[in-house]
Design a protein around this motif. Structure first.
Motif, mmCIF file in Angstrom:
data_model
loop_
_atom_site.group_PDB
_atom_site.id
_atom_site.type_symbol
_atom_site.label_atom_id
_atom_site.label_comp_id
_atom_site.label_asym_id
_atom_site.label_seq_id
_atom_site.Cartn_x
_atom_site.Cartn_y
_atom_site.Cartn_z
ATOM 1 N N LEU A 154 45.305 58.326 57.652
ATOM 2 C CA LEU A 154 45.654 56.602 57.198
ATOM 3 C C LEU A 154 45.244 56.280 58.843
ATOM 4 C CD1 LEU A 154 47.277 54.166 56.553
ATOM 5 C CD2 LEU A 154 49.396 55.255 57.793
ATOM 6 N N ALA A 155 45.231 56.880 59.965
ATOM 7 C CA ALA A 155 44.158 56.180 60.939
ATOM 8 C C ALA A 155 43.161 56.212 60.973
ATOM 9 C CB ALA A 155 44.569 57.388 62.203
ATOM 10 N N ARG A 156 42.079 57.048 60.411
ATOM 11 C CA ARG A 156 41.298 56.658 60.397
ATOM 12 C C ARG A 156 40.956 55.616 59.046
ATOM 13 N NH1 ARG A 156 41.063 62.353 60.174
ATOM 14 N NH2 ARG A 156 40.860 62.281 58.098
ATOM 15 N N GLU A 157 41.567 55.137 58.522
ATOM 16 C CA GLU A 157 41.877 54.715 56.918
ATOM 17 C C GLU A 157 41.589 53.242 57.545
ATOM 18 O OE1 GLU A 157 43.864 52.753 53.568
ATOM 19 O OE2 GLU A 157 44.250 54.351 53.518
ATOM 20 N N LEU A 158 42.660 53.190 58.653
ATOM 21 C CA LEU A 158 43.279 51.574 59.850
ATOM 22 C C LEU A 158 42.233 51.232 60.689
ATOM 23 C CD1 LEU A 158 47.036 51.830 60.108
ATOM 24 C CD2 LEU A 158 46.043 51.061 58.244
ATOM 25 N N LEU A 159 41.212 52.117 60.991
ATOM 26 C CA LEU A 159 40.118 51.372 62.488
ATOM 27 C C LEU A 159 39.052 52.487 61.814
ATOM 28 C CD1 LEU A 159 43.259 53.401 64.885
ATOM 29 C CD2 LEU A 159 42.566 51.269 64.628
ATOM 30 N N VAL A 160 38.598 52.906 61.764
ATOM 31 C CA VAL A 160 37.400 53.499 61.793
ATOM 32 C C VAL A 160 36.983 51.825 61.254
ATOM 33 C CG1 VAL A 160 35.783 54.670 61.232
ATOM 34 C CG2 VAL A 160 37.709 55.708 62.001
ATOM 35 N N GLY A 161 35.755 51.715 61.637
ATOM 36 C CA GLY A 161 34.683 50.623 61.432
ATOM 37 C C GLY A 161 35.355 49.081 61.034
ATOM 38 N N VAL A 162 36.544 49.152 62.422
ATOM 39 C CA VAL A 162 36.885 48.254 62.051
ATOM 40 C C VAL A 162 36.268 47.538 63.861
ATOM 41 C CG1 VAL A 162 39.300 46.473 63.299
ATOM 42 C CG2 VAL A 162 39.095 48.258 61.838
ATOM 43 N N PRO A 163 35.771 46.589 63.635
ATOM 44 C CA PRO A 163 34.350 46.316 64.762
ATOM 45 C C PRO A 163 35.900 45.895 66.038
ATOM 46 C CG PRO A 163 34.223 44.464 63.249
ATOM 47 C CD PRO A 163 35.513 45.496 62.788
ATOM 48 N N MET A 164 35.228 46.530 66.832
ATOM 49 C CA MET A 164 36.244 45.975 68.718
ATOM 50 C C MET A 164 36.213 45.081 69.642
ATOM 51 S SD MET A 164 39.016 47.894 68.008
ATOM 52 C CE MET A 164 39.238 48.828 67.073
ATOM 53 N N SER A 165 36.555 44.674 70.177
ATOM 54 C CA SER A 165 36.598 44.368 71.327
ATOM 55 C C SER A 165 36.065 42.541 70.768
ATOM 56 C CB SER A 165 35.487 44.071 72.058
ATOM 57 O OG SER A 165 35.393 45.968 72.705
ATOM 58 N N THR A 166 35.916 42.263 69.679
ATOM 59 C CA THR A 166 36.024 40.737 68.876
ATOM 60 C C THR A 166 36.566 39.964 69.565
ATOM 61 O OG1 THR A 166 35.961 40.862 66.804
ATOM 62 C CG2 THR A 166 33.879 42.317 68.111
ATOM 63 N N ALA A 167 36.398 38.740 68.928
ATOM 64 C CA ALA A 167 38.106 37.932 68.439
ATOM 65 C C ALA A 167 38.585 38.021 66.943
ATOM 66 C CB ALA A 167 37.316 36.240 68.800
ATOM 67 N N GLU A 175 44.174 43.115 58.569
ATOM 68 C CA GLU A 175 43.741 42.905 57.034
ATOM 69 C C GLU A 175 44.032 44.357 56.065
ATOM 70 O OE1 GLU A 175 40.215 41.584 53.729
ATOM 71 O OE2 GLU A 175 39.696 41.248 56.232
ATOM 72 N N ARG A 176 43.119 45.777 57.466
ATOM 73 C CA ARG A 176 43.590 46.101 56.443
ATOM 74 C C ARG A 176 44.740 47.238 56.692
ATOM 75 N NH1 ARG A 176 38.960 49.993 58.505
ATOM 76 N NH2 ARG A 176 37.313 49.164 58.662
ATOM 77 N N MET A 177 45.541 46.701 57.489
ATOM 78 C CA MET A 177 47.294 47.461 57.401
ATOM 79 C C MET A 177 48.170 46.960 56.126
ATOM 80 S SD MET A 177 47.838 46.638 61.411
ATOM 81 C CE MET A 177 49.403 47.705 61.363
ATOM 82 N N ALA A 178 47.398 45.807 56.245
ATOM 83 C CA ALA A 178 48.144 44.880 54.003
ATOM 84 C C ALA A 178 47.194 45.148 53.558
ATOM 85 C CB ALA A 178 47.437 43.419 54.481
ATOM 86 N N ARG A 179 45.822 46.158 52.973
ATOM 87 C CA ARG A 179 45.168 46.458 52.059
ATOM 88 C C ARG A 179 45.750 48.139 51.701
ATOM 89 N NH1 ARG A 179 40.057 45.276 53.860
ATOM 90 N NH2 ARG A 179 39.360 47.338 54.175
ATOM 91 N N LEU A 182 51.126 48.223 54.138
ATOM 92 C CA LEU A 182 52.159 48.926 55.345
ATOM 93 C C LEU A 182 52.969 47.163 55.512
ATOM 94 C CD1 LEU A 182 49.703 50.569 57.259
ATOM 95 C CD2 LEU A 182 51.218 51.561 55.799
ATOM 96 N N ARG A 183 54.147 47.639 56.031
ATOM 97 C CA ARG A 183 55.431 46.855 56.516
ATOM 98 C C ARG A 183 55.245 46.253 57.362
ATOM 99 N NH1 ARG A 183 60.164 49.251 53.104
ATOM 100 N NH2 ARG A 183 58.981 50.561 54.321
ATOM 101 N N VAL A 184 54.196 45.190 58.013
ATOM 102 C CA VAL A 184 53.733 45.500 59.396
ATOM 103 C C VAL A 184 54.919 44.423 60.257
ATOM 104 C CG1 VAL A 184 52.368 44.517 61.315
ATOM 105 C CG2 VAL A 184 51.623 45.466 58.975
#
Length: 233
Positions: A154-167, A175-179, A182-184
């Motif tokens: 799950l951690a890889r699904e949510l985070l890997v590939g997300v551009p870091m240090s951008t606005a 968006e990953r969490m919604a896909r 997950l209830r956030v």
């Protein structure tokens, strides 16, 4: 009521770099020297670990790039960061958390963080019905990510590939969490310390912190114009 009382305490994760001059808080130089920037990073890390010591937890894990120093309090297990980009390192940090126990990951850039910012939403009663927690940063990034049932997958699904240090980092993660369905639950918005302007703002918000004391000792007035973005870590 019995289920609430039996709810396991969360795992607290901090991802950080050892406060070594030239390796941390480089965007504070100038106006700071590398040594001053490292001393501010150390103060921020001390504040963060001290704050999380006041949050009820089953385990406290410091996922560290570098070597621990005298700033490390007792009760923390130190794990080395994996190699790779920040997205990969953040995802890998959750591998140390038991799958049946909620885990929340924060960075070292928010020394104004208070224990109640985490203790209240992570209490057994408050976390009922939550799958994840998201702490937005004022620059569009995020300062915290929590998972009620963390797994490496799950951690890889949510985070890997997300551009870091951008606005758009925070929005991309949400968006990953919604896909993922997950209830956030949202945590308070905080300012990451990236620039001198950020440092001045945060020192004013938390005047009794080690970070604010160190910032006053550095003696820089005002701050550079705020620019860029940051994320956890």
């Amino acid at each position: 009521m019995r289920a609430v009382l039996a709810a396991p305490p969360p795992t607290l994760l901090v991802i950080a770099k050892s406060p070594v001059a030239g390796r941390v808080k480089t965007r504070l130089t100038p106006p700071c020297t590398p040594e001053q920037a490292a001393s501010l990073a150390e103060a921020a890390l001390r504040d963060t670990l001290r704050t999380l010591d006041a949050v009820p937890a089953g385990r406290r894990l410091l996922v560290l790039d570098g070597e621990p120093g005298p700033w490390l309090p007792g009760g923390w297990q130190v794990l080395p960061q994996v190699s790779g980009g920040l997205d990969v390192r953040l995802a890998a940090a959750f591998a140390a958390a038991p799958a049946h126990t909620p885990a929340i990951l924060v960075g070292m850039d928010t020394p104004q963080l208070s224990a109640r910012d985490l203790a209240a939403p992570l209490s057994p009663a408050a976390r009922a019905g939550a799958d994840a927690w998201f702490g937005p940063a004022s620059d569009g990034g995020f300062w915290a990510l929590g998972l009620a049932r963390p797994t490496p997958e799950l951690a890889r699904e949510l985070l890997v590939g997300v551009p870091m240090s951008t606005a758009g980092t925070g929005a991309a993660l949400l968006e990953r969490m919604a896909r993922a369905g997950l209830r956030v639950r949202r945590l308070p918005e905080l300012t990451d310390v990236d620039t001198a302007a950020d440092a001045a703002e945060v020192a004013e918000l938390a005047p009794d912190s080690a970070f604010a004391t160190r910032w006053r000792a550095v003696g820089i007035t005002g701050g550079a114009v705020r620019s860029g973005t940051g994320a956890v870590g």
